[in-house]
Design a protein around this motif. Structure first.
Motif, short mmCIF file in Angstrom:
data_model
loop_
_atom_site.label_atom_id
_atom_site.label_comp_id
_atom_site.label_asym_id
_atom_site.label_seq_id
_atom_site.Cartn_x
_atom_site.Cartn_y
_atom_site.Cartn_z
N TRP A 71 18.44 41.38 -16.96
CA TRP A 71 18.12 40.55 -18.08
C TRP A 71 18.91 40.65 -19.41
N ASN A 72 18.84 41.82 -19.73
CA ASN A 72 19.60 42.45 -20.80
C ASN A 72 21.07 42.45 -20.97
N GLU A 73 21.58 42.38 -19.96
CA GLU A 73 23.02 42.25 -19.68
C GLU A 73 23.51 40.96 -19.83
N LEU A 74 22.68 40.15 -19.09
CA LEU A 74 22.73 38.35 -19.14
C LEU A 74 22.70 38.05 -20.52
N ILE A 75 21.66 38.42 -21.34
CA ILE A 75 21.27 37.97 -22.64
C ILE A 75 22.52 38.41 -23.48
N ILE A 76 23.05 39.52 -23.50
CA ILE A 76 24.07 39.95 -24.33
C ILE A 76 25.34 39.21 -24.07
N LEU A 77 25.56 39.20 -22.67
CA LEU A 77 26.70 38.23 -22.25
C LEU A 77 26.81 36.81 -22.53
N TYR A 78 25.64 36.14 -22.41
CA TYR A 78 25.63 34.87 -22.91
C TYR A 78 25.42 34.68 -24.48
N ALA A 83 27.86 32.34 -29.25
CA ALA A 83 28.51 32.47 -30.79
C ALA A 83 29.70 32.16 -30.83
N HIS A 84 30.60 32.20 -29.66
CA HIS A 84 32.00 31.86 -29.82
C HIS A 84 32.51 30.96 -28.74
N PRO A 85 31.92 29.66 -28.84
CA PRO A 85 32.07 28.79 -27.84
C PRO A 85 33.41 28.34 -27.35
N THR A 86 33.85 28.15 -26.33
CA THR A 86 35.34 27.96 -25.88
C THR A 86 34.89 26.67 -24.90
N VAL A 87 36.30 25.98 -24.66
CA VAL A 87 36.19 24.79 -23.86
C VAL A 87 35.85 25.10 -22.48
N GLN A 88 36.06 26.29 -22.07
CA GLN A 88 35.64 26.80 -20.60
C GLN A 88 34.14 26.43 -20.45
N PHE A 89 33.30 26.66 -21.10
CA PHE A 89 31.95 26.74 -20.98
C PHE A 89 31.23 25.26 -21.55
N ASP A 90 30.23 25.00 -20.82
CA ASP A 90 29.55 23.70 -20.96
C ASP A 90 28.23 24.15 -22.16
N GLN A 91 28.34 23.93 -23.30
CA GLN A 91 27.71 24.62 -24.50
C GLN A 91 26.07 24.47 -24.26
N SER A 116 22.58 42.41 -30.83
CA SER A 116 23.54 41.42 -31.03
C SER A 116 23.26 39.99 -31.22
N LEU A 117 21.85 39.64 -30.65
CA LEU A 117 21.45 38.32 -30.58
C LEU A 117 21.22 37.73 -32.09
N PHE A 118 20.76 38.39 -32.93
CA PHE A 118 20.59 38.17 -34.32
C PHE A 118 21.73 37.77 -34.80
N ASP A 119 22.92 38.22 -34.90
CA ASP A 119 24.27 37.94 -35.35
C ASP A 119 24.76 36.74 -34.32
N ASP A 120 24.42 36.72 -33.25
CA ASP A 120 25.00 35.60 -32.38
C ASP A 120 24.47 34.33 -32.99
N PHE A 121 22.99 34.32 -33.32
CA PHE A 121 22.36 33.15 -33.59
C PHE A 121 22.93 32.73 -35.08
N VAL A 122 22.99 33.81 -35.84
CA VAL A 122 23.56 33.35 -37.07
C VAL A 122 24.77 32.48 -36.98
N SER A 123 25.78 33.08 -36.16
CA SER A 123 27.14 32.54 -36.05
C SER A 123 26.86 30.98 -35.35
N THR A 124 25.94 30.95 -34.25
CA THR A 124 25.90 29.61 -33.68
C THR A 124 25.16 28.76 -34.50
N VAL A 125 24.27 28.98 -35.28
CA VAL A 125 23.51 28.25 -36.25
C VAL A 125 24.56 27.55 -37.39
N ARG A 126 25.58 28.42 -37.69
CA ARG A 126 26.36 28.00 -38.72
C ARG A 126 27.46 27.18 -38.20
N HIS A 127 27.82 27.43 -37.00
CA HIS A 127 28.64 26.53 -36.01
C HIS A 127 28.11 25.20 -35.94
#
Length: 226
Positions: A71-78, A83-91, A116-127
């Motif tokens: 579970w934790n590996e999956l949450i860290i990966l995603y 936080a850094h979306p690319t065209v390869q992924f469906d957001q 790392s999820l807190f920083d990921d969500f900060v980046s995501t919300v700003r994006h």
């Protein structure tokens, strides 16, 4: 390589038709291995993420058998992908993965690796402030709300800091978005009020908390309106 991926998807779906008799660790580890490889990620990122949402994380038996570390590996990966979306992924599929993982881990009372999820969500919300597709924005905020609720007991201080950090971004989203997105923002703001002032208490001696009281008090007028 495409044939191998097609075979993998067929195998998972066939296993589901036979009452989910496949090994969940093998399924998820294969998906993560593919997504960590730059070459295979470019080819299969979107399809494998959709498969994960529709045919793996939606299956109760698989989720109940998922080891904590997976579970934790999956949450860290995603979280990093979100936080850094690319065209390869469906957001939408990416944030659905985050939401489903947080939801299932909360149900199982499993310790979520939140670092790392807190920083990921900060980046995501700003994006998300510049996101034009309301559906994507709605799912991002729904995932944020699910995450906050799933870690509130163990990470109150970090959640307060998160709320104070992205307040201006969330306010901007609220001002410019459609009704169903506004509802998610209001839900988030109400949750932040409960975190900072449980049962309506005002002072720290009574149990109120903020990461930075100067920042939090600057938002007081808006919350009085809310």
């Amino acid at each position: 390589m495409e044939e191998a991926a097609a075979l993998f998807k067929c195998t998972v779906r066939a296993g589901n038709r036979r009452l989910s008799r496949l090994n969940i660790r093998a399924i998820v580890e294969h998906i993560m291995q593919v997504l960590r490889n730059d070459f295979s990620k470019d080819v299969f990122a979107s399809e494998y993420t959709k498969l994960l949402v529709k045919d793996v994380l939606s299956v109760r038996k698989y989720c109940s058998e998922m080891p904590v570390e997976l579970w934790n590996e999956l949450i860290i990966l995603y979280g990093g992908i979100m936080a850094h979306p690319t065209v390869q992924f469906d957001q939408i599929s990416v944030v659905k993965v985050i939401q489903l993982v947080c939801h299932h881990m909360a149900i199982q009372s499993t310790s979520l690796s939140t670092g790392s999820l807190f920083d990921d969500f900060v980046s995501t919300v700003r994006h998300a402030r510049s996101e034009k597709v309301a559906t994507v924005l709605g799912y991002v905020l729904a995932a944020l709300n699910t995450f906050c609720q799933s870690v509130a007991i163990i990470a109150r201080t970090k959640l307060c800091h998160l709320g104070e950090t992205v307040f201006s971004d969330m306010l901007s989203i609220w001002k410019t978005s459609q009704l169903h997105v506004k509802d998610q923002v209001i839900q988030y703001f109400h949750f932040q009020l409960e975190l900072h002032h449980p049962l309506g208490v005002v002072n720290e001696s009574e149990g109120a908390q903020a990461a930075n009281w100067c920042h939090w008090k600057a938002f007081a007028n808006f919350f009085q309106i809310l």
